[in-house]
Design a protein around this motif. Sequence first.
Motif, short mmCIF file in Angstrom:
data_model
loop_
_atom_site.label_atom_id
_atom_site.label_comp_id
_atom_site.label_asym_id
_atom_site.label_seq_id
_atom_site.Cartn_x
_atom_site.Cartn_y
_atom_site.Cartn_z
N ALA A 1 0.82 -1.20 0.00
CA ALA A 1 0.00 0.00 0.00
C ALA A 1 0.86 1.25 0.00
N ILE A 2 1.95 1.21 0.75
CA ILE A 2 2.87 2.35 0.77
C ILE A 2 3.51 2.55 -0.59
N TYR A 3 3.98 1.45 -1.20
CA TYR A 3 4.59 1.55 -2.52
C TYR A 3 3.56 2.06 -3.55
N GLY A 4 2.33 1.61 -3.44
CA GLY A 4 1.29 2.08 -4.37
C GLY A 4 0.99 3.55 -4.20
N ALA A 5 0.95 4.01 -2.95
CA ALA A 5 0.68 5.43 -2.70
C ALA A 5 1.82 6.30 -3.23
N VAL A 6 3.05 5.86 -3.03
CA VAL A 6 4.20 6.61 -3.53
C VAL A 6 4.18 6.63 -5.06
N ALA A 7 3.91 5.49 -5.67
CA ALA A 7 3.86 5.43 -7.13
C ALA A 7 2.76 6.34 -7.69
N ALA A 8 1.61 6.38 -7.02
CA ALA A 8 0.53 7.26 -7.47
C ALA A 8 0.94 8.72 -7.40
N ASN A 9 1.62 9.10 -6.33
CA ASN A 9 2.06 10.50 -6.21
C ASN A 9 3.11 10.85 -7.23
N VAL A 10 4.01 9.93 -7.52
CA VAL A 10 5.02 10.18 -8.55
C VAL A 10 4.36 10.33 -9.92
N LEU A 11 3.39 9.46 -10.21
CA LEU A 11 2.72 9.54 -11.50
C LEU A 11 1.88 10.81 -11.64
N LYS A 12 1.36 11.34 -10.52
CA LYS A 12 0.60 12.59 -10.58
C LYS A 12 1.48 13.74 -11.05
N VAL A 13 2.78 13.65 -10.83
CA VAL A 13 3.70 14.71 -11.25
C VAL A 13 4.30 14.40 -12.61
N VAL A 14 4.75 13.18 -12.81
CA VAL A 14 5.50 12.82 -14.01
C VAL A 14 4.61 12.75 -15.25
N LEU A 15 3.43 12.19 -15.12
CA LEU A 15 2.57 12.01 -16.28
C LEU A 15 2.15 13.32 -16.94
N PRO A 16 1.69 14.34 -16.21
CA PRO A 16 1.37 15.61 -16.88
C PRO A 16 2.59 16.27 -17.52
N VAL A 17 3.74 16.16 -16.89
CA VAL A 17 4.96 16.74 -17.47
C VAL A 17 5.30 16.04 -18.78
N ALA A 18 5.22 14.71 -18.80
CA ALA A 18 5.54 13.95 -20.01
C ALA A 18 4.54 14.25 -21.12
N ILE A 19 3.27 14.35 -20.79
CA ILE A 19 2.26 14.65 -21.81
C ILE A 19 2.44 16.06 -22.36
N THR A 20 2.73 17.02 -21.48
CA THR A 20 2.96 18.39 -21.92
C THR A 20 4.17 18.48 -22.84
N TYR A 21 5.23 17.77 -22.48
CA TYR A 21 6.44 17.75 -23.32
C TYR A 21 6.12 17.15 -24.69
N ALA A 22 5.38 16.04 -24.72
CA ALA A 22 5.08 15.38 -25.99
C ALA A 22 4.21 16.26 -26.88
N VAL A 23 3.23 16.91 -26.29
CA VAL A 23 2.37 17.80 -27.09
C VAL A 23 3.17 18.99 -27.61
N GLY A 24 4.01 19.57 -26.76
CA GLY A 24 4.84 20.69 -27.20
C GLY A 24 5.80 20.30 -28.31
N TRP A 25 6.39 19.11 -28.20
CA TRP A 25 7.31 18.63 -29.24
C TRP A 25 6.56 18.44 -30.55
N ALA A 26 5.35 17.85 -30.48
CA ALA A 26 4.56 17.61 -31.69
C ALA A 26 4.15 18.93 -32.35
N VAL A 27 3.79 19.92 -31.54
CA VAL A 27 3.41 21.22 -32.09
C VAL A 27 4.61 21.87 -32.76
N LEU A 28 5.77 21.86 -32.12
CA LEU A 28 6.96 22.47 -32.73
C LEU A 28 7.36 21.75 -34.01
#
Length: 70
Positions: free
Chosen positions: A28-55
């Motif tokens: 449960a602890i590992y799952g909670a930590v993974a969820a918090n990491v994904l809350k930060v990493v996933l939007p950054v990765a999606i924003t980067y991918a969309v920005g790269w595609a637009v450029l």
Amino acid sequence: MGATTIGALVGGVIDSMSGDDDSSADGAIYGAVAANVLKVVLPVAITYAVGWAVLRGLGELKDAAFGGDE
């Protein structure tokens, strides 16, 4: 339910399925930590991918309009 709670629940269930120990608290602890990491990493990765595609698309559009470097 928040992402941290869902991550903890999923992590606990996965840990209890393995049958290694009696407690699923560490999963449960590992799952909670993974969820918090994904809350930060996933939007950054999606924003980067969309920005790269637009450029890249703007570069292709400029090459089509003004002629590319040949």
